[in-house]
Design a protein around this motif. Structure first.
Motif, short mmCIF file in Angstrom:
data_model
loop_
_atom_site.label_atom_id
_atom_site.label_comp_id
_atom_site.label_asym_id
_atom_site.label_seq_id
_atom_site.Cartn_x
_atom_site.Cartn_y
_atom_site.Cartn_z
N LEU A 258 1.03 -1.28 0.13
CA LEU A 258 -0.04 0.11 0.28
C LEU A 258 0.87 1.21 0.03
CD1 LEU A 258 -2.65 -1.10 2.58
CD2 LEU A 258 -2.47 -1.21 -0.10
N GLY A 259 2.19 0.98 1.01
CA GLY A 259 2.75 2.47 0.57
C GLY A 259 3.78 2.52 -0.76
N GLN A 260 3.69 1.37 -1.09
CA GLN A 260 4.74 1.76 -2.88
C GLN A 260 3.79 2.33 -3.79
OE1 GLN A 260 7.51 0.86 -2.90
NE2 GLN A 260 7.57 2.60 -4.70
N LEU A 263 4.03 6.06 -3.84
CA LEU A 263 4.89 5.91 -4.51
C LEU A 263 4.72 6.20 -5.60
CD1 LEU A 263 8.03 4.88 -1.97
CD2 LEU A 263 7.05 6.98 -1.71
N ASN A 264 3.91 4.96 -6.27
CA ASN A 264 4.20 5.03 -7.59
C ASN A 264 2.88 6.00 -7.83
OD1 ASN A 264 5.76 3.32 -7.25
ND2 ASN A 264 4.24 1.09 -7.69
N LEU A 322 5.37 3.98 7.07
CA LEU A 322 5.48 4.81 6.49
C LEU A 322 6.60 4.80 4.98
CD1 LEU A 322 6.94 7.50 7.88
CD2 LEU A 322 9.09 5.98 8.43
N ALA A 323 5.65 5.63 3.88
CA ALA A 323 6.62 5.53 2.85
C ALA A 323 7.45 7.40 1.81
CB ALA A 323 5.42 5.57 1.52
N MET A 324 8.85 6.88 1.61
CA MET A 324 9.24 8.95 1.91
C MET A 324 9.73 8.08 0.45
SD MET A 324 11.60 7.18 5.70
CE MET A 324 11.39 5.44 4.52
N PRO A 325 9.14 9.14 -0.35
CA PRO A 325 9.12 9.80 -1.79
C PRO A 325 11.16 10.52 -1.72
CG PRO A 325 6.94 11.25 -0.90
CD PRO A 325 8.06 10.09 -0.13
#
Length: 584
Positions: A258-260, A263-264, A322-325
Motif C-alpha cells: 500500500l505504501g509502494q 509512491l508509484n 512509512l512511505a518516503m518519496p
C-alpha cells in the motif's frame, strides 16, 4: 444525546472493570474473527533486491534490525520490512511471528478505506463534496439537517467532522450510522482536526450505499487482486458493514504494498489503481493537526510524516507503514507496543538507517549481506523474563514428571488465556479460568486452561523454544506461539509462560507458582492492559481514572483502585484436586 452517550460509556467501562461481561454490550456477542488465517492462496511476493545495489549498506540494515529487536520491552516489534526503489531489501519476523500470517492493523485499516474511497471517486460512484444528510436522509430531521448541513465526505476523510460518537460509543448501539448522524458535532465542519475512527466507518457505509456491494467485495477486483493480496479479513459492525477504521488484517508484505502504491502515484505493474490526482491530494496535508499524534498534517486517511512529502499509515500498538518519496523507500512495521510513534524510539532508528543510504549503487559486500540474511533468519521476540528462571533440561524433566496429570481448581478470577485487550476489542470475554491441568506429551509439557466450556492447551518445549499452536474462545480461533522458562526449588515449582497471539499485537504473560497442593497464577500481558485502559478513558473524554472516582461517589477510592488492578492483571489461587504423588 451526547451526554447520554458519555454517561453510558462510563457505565460500560465500570462494567468492564467489574467484569460484568454479560452486560457490557447491550446487543450481545457477535463473532468478529470469522476466518482461520492464514487461509486462501499465498499473496504475490514483492520483487527482491540486494541492499548494496539499491544504495543501502547491508550492515546498516543489520544494525537496524538488531536495534529494534533489542527494545522488545518497549517497541515489541513483531516484523519489519524495508523497501528501496520498489524492491524488498530486508524483511524478517521475530519468532514466533510468521510472514505468511496476517496481523491486525487497527487504524492502519483507515488507509485502505481511503484507497477504496479514491477508487470509487475515480469511477464516479461518489464525490467528496456530497453532503452526509443527502447520503443518509432517513436519519435526518429538521434540527439535524441544520446542524449537519455542511458535513461532507471530505470532512470524513480528513477527520474534521467533530462528531462526538466514537469507538467506545460503538459498543452501545447496533446502528452506528444513526448514532453518528444524531450526534451533535463539537465544532463547525472543517474548522478543526479530531481523530475519530467512526469517520472511517461512515466512509465504509457510504461505499456500500453508493456501490451496492461490501467494502471487501468492492476492493477485491480493484485492489487486492491487482496487488496480489490474497489473505485478508475485515471485521464488520452489527449491521454487516466493514468497520472501516479498524478490524482489517493483512500480512506485513501486503501492507507494504500500500505504501509502494502511493509512491508509484497509484500505478501497480503498469495498471492504474488510483488516479494521480487522488494520490497527489491524499498525500498532502488537507488539514492541520496541532493536537494529533503527528504534527505535520493529515491527508486522506493518512498522516503526513514530515515536511518533505513522507506519509505514514498508523495503527494502534505499533502498526506502521512509512512511505518516503525522498528516499524512494517504504518501511513496514508490525508490533505490540503501547508507545506512540512520535514519542517512541522507532522513528529515530528509521532516520539512522536512512542516513547511510546513497543515491547510487554501493560496491558489493557479500560478507555483510550474508551476515544480514543470517541475522534475519534468527530473529526472535525476546521480552524481559523474570530473574532466576531458565531452560535447564534436567529441571524440566523433573518438573514434567511432578506435574503430569495434576489438576488445580482455581478461585473465582477474571483471567483467561486470551489477553484482556483482545477480549475487549472483540467483545469476547472469558468467564474466568477455573482449572489448570498438566500433562506430559512428546517430551514436553501441556498446560491446559479450562474456562467454563472452553479448553485450550499450551505446549511447553523442553528447550524453551517457541511452540506453534492455536487457542479458541466462543468460535474465535487465534494462532499462538508459546515458550516458557522455569525453576525447580525445594518444595516449589515456578513457570513463566510467554504466549504470543501472532495475528494480533497481544502477548499473554502467565506466571505460575506451585507449592505442595497450592498454586498461584498471574495473568499479565503486553501491551499492558493498564495502557489500553488509559486509551479507552481518553476516547470517552476521561483523561484520568480520578475522574471516574469523583463521578462514582458510591464507590470507595480503594475499591475502584482494586477493580482496576484486578482487571488489568488478574490473579488466582488454586487447590490441587488431582495428584500423581510426585513432589520434591
Amino acid at each position: 444525546m451526547d451526554i447520554t452517550i458519555q454517561m453510558r460509556s462510563v457505565e460500560m467501562l465500570v462494567k468492564f472493570l467489574k467484569h460484568d461481561v454479560a452486560n457490557i454490550s447491550p446487543y450481545g456477542y457477535t463473532l468478529q474473527k470469522t476466518r482461520y488465517l492464514p487461509e486462501g492462496g499465498a499473496s504475490a511476493p514483492l520483487p527482491r533486491g540486494v541492499p548494496e545495489e539499491q544504495g543501502v549498506p547491508s550492515a546498516a540494515l543489520a544494525r537496524f534490525f538488531a536495534d529494534i529487536g533489542a527494545e522488545a520491552d518497549t517497541l515489541a516489534v513483531h516484523g519489519a520490512l524495508v523497501m528501496r526503489r520498489g524492491r524488498v531489501i530486508a524483511a524478517g519476523c521475530f519468532a514466533p511471528y510468521r510472514a505468511e500470517v496476517p496481523h491486525m492493523l487497527y487504524s492502519m485499516a483507515k488507509t485502505v478505506t481511503g484507497i477504496a474511497v479514491g477508487i470509487a471517486a475515480d469511477e464516479g460512484y461518489l464525490s467528496l463534496d456530497e453532503r452526509l444528510i443527502d447520503i443518509f436522509p432517513e436519519y435526518v430531521n429538521a434540527a439535524q439537517a441544520k446542524i449537519l448541513r455542511a458535513h461532507t465526505v471530505w470532512h470524513l476523510l480528513t477527520m474534521s467532522t467533530g462528531c462526538r460518537f466514537n469507538e467506545v460509543g460503538s459498543a452501545l448501539d447496533q446502528n452506528w450510522e444513526r448514532m453518528f448522524m444524531e450526534s451533535i458535532p463539537k465544532f463547525e465542519a472543517g474548522s478543526a482536526f479530531e481523530y475519530n475512527s467512526m469517520n472511517s466507518y461512515m466512509l465504509a457505509a457510504i461505499l456500500r450505499r453508493r456501490t451496492g456491494v461490501s467494502l471487501t467485495d468492492f476492493l477485491r477486483p480493484r485492489l487486492y487482486e491487482p496487488l496480489g493480496i490474497a489473505r485478508y479479513d475485515w471485521e464488520k459492525c452489527p449491521q454487516g458493514v466493514e468497520k472501516g477504521g479498524w478490524g482489517l488484517s493483512l500480512t506485513l508484505e501486503d501492507a507494504a504494498k500500500l505504501g509502494q502504491l502511493y509512491l508509484n502515484r497509484g500505478v501497480w505493474n503498469g495498471r492504474r489503481i488510483l488516479s494521480e490526482a487522488w494520490c497527489r491530494n491524499a498525500m498532502r496535508p488537507q488539514i492541520k493537526t496541532p493536537n494529533g499524534e503527528l504534527k505535520h498534517g493529515y491527508g486522506y486517511q493518512m498522516w503526513m510524516a514530515d515536511g518533505e512529502g513522507s506519509i505514514q499509515f498508523n495503527g494502534a500498538f505499533g502498526q506502521y507503514v512509512l512511505a518516503m518519496p525522498k528516499y524512494d523507500a517504504v518501511v513496514a512495521i508490525y508490533s505490540g507496543s503501547a508507545n506512540l510513534f512520535a514519542s517512541g524510539t522507532l522513528g529515530g532508528h528509521i532516520r539512522k538507517l536512512f542516513s547511510s543510504v546513497s543515491p547510487r549503487p554501493l560496491p558489493p559486500d557479500p560478507e555483510a549481506h550474508a551476515a544480514l540474511l543470517g541475522a534475519l533468519g534468527a530473529l526472535c521476540y525476546a521480552p524481559s523474563l523474570p530473574d532466576g528462571l531458565g531452560t535447564d533440561a534436567g529441571e524440566f524433566r523433573r518438573i514434567a514428571d511432578m506435574l503430569d496429570k495434576r489438576e488445580y481448581a482455581l478461585d473465582n478470577n477474571t483471567g483467561g488465556l486470551f489477553p484482556q485487550a483482545l477480549q475487549a476489542v472483540h467483545g469476547n470475554f472469558t468467564a474466568g479460568c477455573d482449572m489448570l491441568r498438566f500433562e506430559k506429551r512428546d517430551g514436553g509439557l501441556l498446560v491446559y486452561f479450562y474456562e467454563r466450556e472452553e479448553r485450550n492447551a499450551l505446549f511447553i518445549r523442553p528447550d524453551g523454544g517457541f511452540a506453534q499452536g492455536r487457542a479458541a474462545m466462543k468460535g474465535e480461533v487465534q494462532l499462538t506461539g508459546a515458550r516458557a522458562v522455569w525453576k525447580l526449588l525445594p518444595g516449589e515449582i515456578r513457570l513463566f509462560i510467554v504466549c504470543s497471539f501472532i495475528e494480533t499485537p497481544d502477548t499473554r504473560m502467565i506466571s505460575i507458582e506451585i507449592r505442595q497442593n497450592r498454586l498461584h497464577i498471574v495473568f499479565d500481558e503486553r501491551p499492558s492492559l493498564g495502557r489500553v485502559m488509559d486509551m479507552l478513558f481518553e476516547l470517552v473524554g476521561i483523561s484520568q481514572v480520578a475522574y471516574i472516582k469523583r463521578m462514582l461517589s458510591e464507590m470507595r477510592r480503594e475499591h475502584v483502585e482494586n477493580l482496576v488492578r484486578s482487571m488489568t492483571v488478574p490473579e488466582a489461587d488454586g487447590t490441587q484436586i488431582r495428584q500423581n504423588d510426585v513432589f520434591v
